[in-house]
Write an enzyme that holds these catalytic residues in place. Structure first.
Site, PDB file in Angstrom:
ATOM      1  N   HIS A 118      -5.307   3.907   0.189  1.00 51.12           N
ATOM      2  CA  HIS A 118      -4.684   2.985   1.133  1.00 51.12           C
ATOM      3  C   HIS A 118      -3.213   3.283   1.428  1.00 51.12           C
ATOM      4  O   HIS A 118      -2.608   2.641   2.262  1.00 51.12           O
ATOM      5  CB  HIS A 118      -4.799   1.545   0.624  1.00 51.12           C
ATOM      6  CG  HIS A 118      -3.828   1.219  -0.473  1.00 51.12           C
ATOM      7  ND1 HIS A 118      -4.010   1.647  -1.755  1.00 51.12           N
ATOM      8  CD2 HIS A 118      -2.648   0.543  -0.454  1.00 51.12           C
ATOM      9  CE1 HIS A 118      -2.992   1.235  -2.497  1.00 51.12           C
ATOM     10  NE2 HIS A 118      -2.147   0.561  -1.736  1.00 51.12           N
TER      11      HIS A 118
HETATM   12  C1  UD1 Z   1       0.878  -3.446  -0.076  1.00 50.53           C
HETATM   13  C2  UD1 Z   1       1.982  -2.871  -0.958  1.00 50.53           C
HETATM   14  C3  UD1 Z   1       1.394  -1.772  -1.850  1.00 50.53           C
HETATM   15  C4  UD1 Z   1       0.190  -2.299  -2.636  1.00 50.53           C
HETATM   16  C5  UD1 Z   1      -0.833  -2.869  -1.649  1.00 50.53           C
HETATM   17  C6  UD1 Z   1      -2.031  -3.443  -2.373  1.00 50.53           C
HETATM   18  C7  UD1 Z   1       4.240  -2.882   0.037  1.00 50.53           C
HETATM   19  C8  UD1 Z   1       5.318  -2.030   0.570  1.00 50.53           C
HETATM   20  N1  UD1 Z   1       3.064  -2.272  -0.188  1.00 50.53           N
HETATM   21  O1  UD1 Z   1       0.475  -2.406   0.790  1.00 50.53           O
HETATM   22  O2  UD1 Z   1       2.379  -1.372  -2.776  1.00 50.53           O
HETATM   23  O3  UD1 Z   1      -0.406  -1.223  -3.338  1.00 50.53           O
HETATM   24  O4  UD1 Z   1      -0.188  -3.908  -0.883  1.00 50.53           O
HETATM   25  O5  UD1 Z   1      -3.092  -3.673  -1.506  1.00 50.53           O
HETATM   26  O6  UD1 Z   1       4.438  -4.049  -0.163  1.00 50.53           O
HETATM   27  N2  UD1 Z   1      -3.749  -6.275   6.342  1.00 50.53           N
HETATM   28  C9  UD1 Z   1      -4.845  -7.029   6.663  1.00 50.53           C
HETATM   29  N3  UD1 Z   1      -5.083  -8.138   5.902  1.00 50.53           N
HETATM   30  C10 UD1 Z   1      -4.287  -8.513   4.882  1.00 50.53           C
HETATM   31  C11 UD1 Z   1      -3.159  -7.737   4.577  1.00 50.53           C
HETATM   32  C12 UD1 Z   1      -2.914  -6.616   5.295  1.00 50.53           C
HETATM   33  O7  UD1 Z   1      -5.592  -6.744   7.577  1.00 50.53           O
HETATM   34  O8  UD1 Z   1      -4.587  -9.535   4.235  1.00 50.53           O
HETATM   35  C13 UD1 Z   1      -3.498  -5.053   7.120  1.00 50.53           C
HETATM   36  C14 UD1 Z   1      -2.502  -5.244   8.203  1.00 50.53           C
HETATM   37  O9  UD1 Z   1      -2.890  -4.494   9.310  1.00 50.53           O
HETATM   38  C15 UD1 Z   1      -1.234  -4.684   7.613  1.00 50.53           C
HETATM   39  C16 UD1 Z   1      -1.770  -3.570   6.727  1.00 50.53           C
HETATM   40  O10 UD1 Z   1      -3.018  -4.055   6.257  1.00 50.53           O
HETATM   41  O11 UD1 Z   1      -0.359  -4.238   8.596  1.00 50.53           O
HETATM   42  C17 UD1 Z   1      -0.874  -3.263   5.573  1.00 50.53           C
HETATM   43  O12 UD1 Z   1      -0.608  -4.434   4.792  1.00 50.53           O
HETATM   44  P1  UD1 Z   1       0.777  -4.581   3.994  1.00 50.53           P
HETATM   45  O13 UD1 Z   1       0.752  -5.817   3.187  1.00 50.53           O
HETATM   46  O14 UD1 Z   1       1.897  -4.382   4.928  1.00 50.53           O
HETATM   47  O15 UD1 Z   1       0.805  -3.369   3.018  1.00 50.53           O
HETATM   48  P2  UD1 Z   1      -0.324  -2.705   2.127  1.00 50.53           P
HETATM   49  O16 UD1 Z   1      -0.658  -1.417   2.776  1.00 50.53           O
HETATM   50  O17 UD1 Z   1      -1.458  -3.643   1.825  1.00 50.53           O
END
Ligand code: UD1
Length: 372
Positions: free
Chosen positions: A205
């Site tokens: 991821h």
């Molecule tokens: C975040 C953490 C990472 C951790 C991971 C666990 C940071 C910088 N990164 O990364 O260290 O390993 O969480 O999963 O904080 N999205 C959804 N649904 C959700 C949440 C996110 O669809 O409930 C999608 C969105 O399009 C979003 C993307 O996932 O833009 C990334 O989510 P984000 O929370 O920004 O970072 P992670 O990649 O999950």
């Protein structure tokens, strides 16, 4: 006395739940929980809170997705407001996600002592947003709870030592040990059509890998090829799903792709896997505690203890190296027996709670001295 725990993303819940449970036994302490809403899908958030038996969050900021500055800034603004309302004696933040940093910065400016859970980990890779989050959070924290000796040494190397640093062990493994029997009894293997040691489990991821089609495509290709000989299961983080969809159908024909798994199902699948391939941090730890071989598809790890004492192997980000390592691992008989990492024993939550209670006692006595 009052403490405020701030959580936001999937791994945070797993790390903080055992501490919240242990803090229930500290007399005169009320713990409140704030969810930033960084993760908002039920599979990444609500189901974890329920399965880990955490209190329902008292505050929810609903910050959602966004750029790093948007997420961190929104957390700072929201946490600052709640700190003014709640006036806690300490803020507890786990891990290294944007919610961790935003909450810590807000507390630091408000003069609220910060407890950082999983302190001192270092990848020394400044391209990782998590490395920036870790280093800054540690620098402004008042109590740094470490899960291994190396973390304590990393902090000492940065001039952070003494009573503010406590080696308490790995709270993520507390959650794992507590819920493993329920996970094993939950029927996840049957529901996913899998047999014990009959599949490879893959999680990818990290933006550095999945956001770059020229990096992701060859990995998917080799996993798809591996799936000719053994089932390859890949629960998809929303980010990875979006990128795979953009690559077009057919990219992963032979892979068994699933939605993100709830906590119990995911640990059940790790526990029974023949091999795990990941770019996650927590999975390196959980596989080590379970004694399941893990190949980490990254150039570095902030968790080298999983290599020296656990079952993890760092393969770098070359698809041919991953392919060779996977085939080598699968050619070997499965070696039963978990890695033995000191203090990853299921009792880290109570040790963390003890350190937090000591910090709060010092703070309350200094406040009452000042008042007198
Ligand atoms: C975040 C953490 C990472 C951790 C991971 C666990 C940071 C910088 N990164 O990364 O260290 O390993 O969480 O999963 O904080 N999205 C959804 N649904 C959700 C949440 C996110 O669809 O409930 C999608 C969105 O399009 C979003 C993307 O996932 O833009 C990334 O989510 P984000 O929370 O920004 O970072 P992670 O990649 O999950």
């Amino acid at each position: 006395m009052r403490a405020l725990a701030v959580v936001g993303a999937r791994p945070n819940f797993v790390k903080v739940a055992p501490i919240l449970h242990a803090l229930e036994d500290v007399p005169g302490l009320e713990v409140r929980v704030l969810h930033t809403g960084q993760h908002y899908d039920r599979a990444l958030s609500g189901s974890f809170i329920e399965q880990l038996d955490m209190p329902h969050p008292h505050h929810h900021l609903g910050i959602g997705s966004g750029t790093h500055a948007e997420q961190t800034g929104a957390v700072m603004i929201g946490v600052e407001r709640i700190l003014a309302e709640e006036r806690p004696d300490a803020l507890i933040v786990p891990g290294d996600v944007n919610s961790t940093l935003g909450a810590a910065l807000a507390a630091s400016k408000a003069g609220v002592p910060i407890v950082h859970v999983e302190s001192g980990l270092r990848s020394r890779d400044w391209n990782m947003p998590e490395e920036i989050n870790r280093v800054v959070t540690d620098r402004i924290s008042d109590l740094l709870l470490c899960h291994c000796e190396e973390a304590v040494e990393n902090l000492a190397g940065e001039g952070i030592a003494g009573d503010s640093v406590a080696l308490v062990g790995n709270t993520m493994i507390d959650s794992l040990m507590r819920l493993l029997p329920a996970a094993r009894a939950g029927g996840a293997l049957e529901r996913h059509g899998l047999s014990r040691r009959g599949y490879v489990l893959v999680t990818l991821h990290r933006p550095a890998l999945v956001d770059e089609p020229t990096r992701l495509a060859p990995v998917i290709e080799l996993l798809d090829d591996l799936a000719r000989s053994l089932t390859v299961v890949m629960p998809l983080h929303p980010r990875t799903r979006a990128r795979l969809e953009a690559m077009g159908a057919g990219a992963a024909q032979r892979l068994t792709v699933t939605e993100p798994l709830e906590y119990l199902d995911f640990i059940a699948l790790q526990d029974a896997a023949r091999l795990v391939i990941t770019d996650s941090g927590g999975v390196q730890e959980e596989t080590s505690a379970l004694g399941v071989p893990c190949l980490t598809y990254r150039d570095n790890t902030e968790r080298p203890v999983t290599i020296t004492h656990g079952t993890n192997r760092l393969v770098g980000v070359r698809p041919d190296a991953l392919s060779a390592a996977a085939r080598e691992e699968l050619a070997r008989p499965f070696a039963e027996g978990a890695g033995q990492i000191p203090l990853w024993d299921g009792q880290a939550g109570p040790r963390a709670a003890e350190a937090i209670a000591a910090l709060l006692a010092t703070r309350v006595s200094s406040l009452s001295r000042r008042a007198a």
